[in-house]
Design a protein around this motif. Structure first.
Motif, short mmCIF file in Angstrom:
data_model
loop_
_atom_site.label_atom_id
_atom_site.label_comp_id
_atom_site.label_asym_id
_atom_site.label_seq_id
_atom_site.Cartn_x
_atom_site.Cartn_y
_atom_site.Cartn_z
N PHE A 248 -75.00 17.76 2.62
CA PHE A 248 -74.22 18.95 2.97
C PHE A 248 -74.61 20.11 2.06
N GLY A 249 -74.78 19.81 0.77
CA GLY A 249 -75.21 20.84 -0.18
C GLY A 249 -76.61 21.35 0.14
N LEU A 250 -77.48 20.46 0.60
CA LEU A 250 -78.84 20.86 0.93
C LEU A 250 -78.88 21.83 2.11
N MET A 254 -74.41 25.42 -0.89
CA MET A 254 -73.13 25.52 -1.59
C MET A 254 -73.19 24.84 -2.95
N ARG A 255 -72.36 25.29 -3.86
CA ARG A 255 -72.27 24.67 -5.18
C ARG A 255 -71.58 23.31 -5.07
N ARG A 256 -71.82 22.46 -6.08
CA ARG A 256 -71.28 21.10 -6.04
C ARG A 256 -69.76 21.10 -5.90
N SER A 257 -69.07 21.94 -6.68
CA SER A 257 -67.60 21.96 -6.62
C SER A 257 -67.11 22.41 -5.25
N GLU A 258 -67.86 23.29 -4.60
CA GLU A 258 -67.47 23.78 -3.27
C GLU A 258 -67.64 22.70 -2.22
N HIS A 348 -77.71 21.74 -8.23
CA HIS A 348 -77.94 23.18 -8.07
C HIS A 348 -79.36 23.48 -7.60
N ALA A 349 -80.28 22.51 -7.80
CA ALA A 349 -81.66 22.72 -7.34
C ALA A 349 -81.69 22.85 -5.82
N MET A 350 -80.75 22.20 -5.12
CA MET A 350 -80.71 22.32 -3.67
C MET A 350 -80.33 23.74 -3.26
N ARG A 351 -79.49 24.39 -4.03
CA ARG A 351 -79.14 25.79 -3.77
C ARG A 351 -80.38 26.67 -3.94
N ASN A 352 -81.14 26.41 -5.03
CA ASN A 352 -82.38 27.16 -5.25
C ASN A 352 -83.36 26.94 -4.10
N CYS A 353 -83.43 25.69 -3.62
CA CYS A 353 -84.34 25.36 -2.52
C CYS A 353 -83.92 26.07 -1.23
N PHE A 354 -82.62 26.07 -0.95
CA PHE A 354 -82.08 26.75 0.24
C PHE A 354 -82.48 28.23 0.23
N ILE A 355 -82.32 28.88 -0.92
CA ILE A 355 -82.64 30.30 -1.04
C ILE A 355 -84.14 30.53 -0.91
N SER A 366 -82.75 39.87 2.25
CA SER A 366 -82.13 39.42 1.00
C SER A 366 -80.60 39.48 1.07
N SER A 367 -80.07 40.55 1.66
CA SER A 367 -78.60 40.69 1.72
C SER A 367 -77.99 39.62 2.62
N LEU A 368 -78.71 39.18 3.64
CA LEU A 368 -78.23 38.11 4.51
C LEU A 368 -78.19 36.78 3.77
N VAL A 369 -79.23 36.51 2.99
CA VAL A 369 -79.28 35.27 2.21
C VAL A 369 -78.17 35.26 1.16
N LYS A 370 -77.95 36.41 0.50
CA LYS A 370 -76.87 36.49 -0.49
C LYS A 370 -75.51 36.23 0.15
N ARG A 371 -75.36 36.73 1.36
CA ARG A 371 -74.08 36.50 2.07
C ARG A 371 -73.90 35.02 2.40
N LEU A 372 -74.97 34.33 2.81
CA LEU A 372 -74.88 32.92 3.15
C LEU A 372 -74.50 32.06 1.94
N VAL A 373 -75.06 32.38 0.77
CA VAL A 373 -74.78 31.57 -0.43
C VAL A 373 -73.65 32.15 -1.27
#
Length: 422
Positions: A248-250, A254-258, A348-355, A366-373
């Motif tokens: 789900f994080g991949l 999303m962050r782990r806590s989320e 958190h590496a999965m968040r980096n990978c998603f971006i 870029s603004s769309l990606v920032k909105r998604l994450v």
């Protein structure tokens, strides 16, 4: 403006009033603007912009040989310039009569302990998140716990240096940095209230001490790590709930806590959206449910009744995680996933990978990606308007990112069957 001579800052005179005080600009060092009508009355301006009204006088007989005192009589904003002027006149009148107001204040107000200073910090921010307070408590009790009974004036820069070096050797640079950062914060508040109290972290830094430079962990290209992470999830994570949480994080970034704290009440399978209210940025995250996420959610929903009733409100439930009711603290699986897959892994590496997939593979705005994450809202007003994306636009982008992640994850492997929702 103040002028600098060597290591000292030359102060100057103004007629203290609301307008003149608020016109004073912070410098890179504290300075005092003295009133041109009442000798010994001034306003001290900190680099942070904080302004405090002070008086300066010599206590007792002896003229210039008498002890010099400086005392804060109020902060600008809490008292007006006129009130401060009256307080200065009254206090200096007592000095002329032979009294020593600063010494009297010191006798009536003893310097607090480190533990008391920490409680004062918590009391000043009652709206802080529970996770933030827990992190603060952990740092103080774990790394500074033996100092909580010491008064602040008994801790010096050498104590800071020894503690910083010990934590660096025993716990690593991150923990050492967090400890001195917390200590510095605790002293900043108290140094404003207690004249003559010095911040030992600032003194340590002035003597050459430096926190460690942050080291950012980087990941290899997604085409290289995604197949390996996929293999690691399948072979090293035996708990299907935890495995689905990782996936789900991949697919969301999303962050782990989320991910771990996601509630069924925030998932709308009819609208194919989910919402997370408790986020690092403070702004709620609304994310479209792609077919990959729908398959995970269907799987979790089908197994929901296998778990105790008090855990069924969570998408990723667990009956044995310190009473939280959901999976938590999956860090122990990181090394297993990395070893099984052959590529270093952390959540958190999965968040980096998603971006990275969104930015470099798909070249999404870029603004769309920032909105998604759910990055913090931009400070630039124009960019803020441009980033107001519709859910349909977010859905299309999320679908493309998830599909590309699948392509890279399963490259060279047999085709994977995935539940598809139209």
């Amino acid at each position: 403006m103040s002028t600098r001579t060597g290591k000292r800052t030359a102060n100057f005179s103004i007629t203290i009033s609301k307008r003149s005080v608020e016109a004073l600009k912070p410098g890179d060092r504290p300075y005092i603007a003295w009133d041109d009508r009442i000798a010994g009355f001034g306003v001290r301006v900190q680099p942070s912009g904080l302004r405090s009204y002070v008086i300066n006088y010599r206590a007792g007989p002896g003229g210039r040989k008498a002890a010099n005192r400086r005392m804060v009589i109020g902060r600008h904003g809490q008292v007006t310039a006129g009130q401060a002027r009256r307080l200065a006149q009254e206090t200096l009148g007592k000095v002329a009569a032979g009294e020593d107001p600063a010494a009297g204040r010191a006798r009536s107000r003893s310097v607090p302990t480190l533990g008391e200073a920490f409680q004062d910090l918590l009391d000043a921010g009652p709206a802080r998140k529970e996770s933030t307070v827990a992190a603060y408590r952990n740092t103080v009790h774990r790394d500074l716990g033996d100092w909580t009974g010491r008064t602040l004036d008994t801790i010096d820069r050498r104590d800071v240096e020894r503690r910083f070096n010990r934590l660096t050797d025993e716990a690593g640079w991150v923990q050492a940095n967090h400890a001195v950062k917390m200590l510095r914060t605790l002293y900043r508040r108290q140094c404003i209230d207690y004249e003559g109290l010095h911040n030992p972290v600032d003194q340590w830094r002035a003597a050459g001490g430096r926190p460690h430079a942050p080291k950012r962990r980087s990941i290899a290209p997604p085409a290289e790590v995604l197949p390996r992470w996929h293999r690691g999830f399948e072979t090293a994570v035996r708990n299907p709930v935890a495995r689905d949480a990782f996936r789900f994080g991949l697919y969301t970034g999303m962050r782990r806590s989320e991910v771990c704290g996601l509630e069924w009440a925030r998932v709308d399978m009819a609208a194919m959206t989910l919402r997370v209210d408790d986020t690092k940025s403070g702004a709620p995250l609304e994310f479209p449910v792609t077919r990959q996420l729908a398959a995970i959610l269907d799987r979790r929903l089908a197994e929901r009744d296998r778990f105790p009733g008090n855990t069924r409100g969570w998408v990723f439930p667990s009956a044995g995680q310190s009473g939280s009711g959901h999976v938590k603290g999956m860090q122990h699986l990181n090394a297993r996933i990395g070893e099984a897959g052959g590529a270093r892994f952390w959540f958190h590496a999965m968040r980096n990978c998603f971006i990275t997939v969104a930015d470099r593979d798909l070249m999404l705005p870029s603004s769309l990606v920032k909105r998604l994450v759910n990055h913090a809202p931009p400070r630039d007003v124009t960019e803020g308007y441009a980033a107001d994306w519709t859910m349909d636009q977010l859905r299309d982008a999320a679908r493309r990112i998830a599909d590309r992640i699948d392509e890279l994850s399963f490259a060279g492997a047999p085709a994977q069957e995935t539940d598809v929702r139209e």
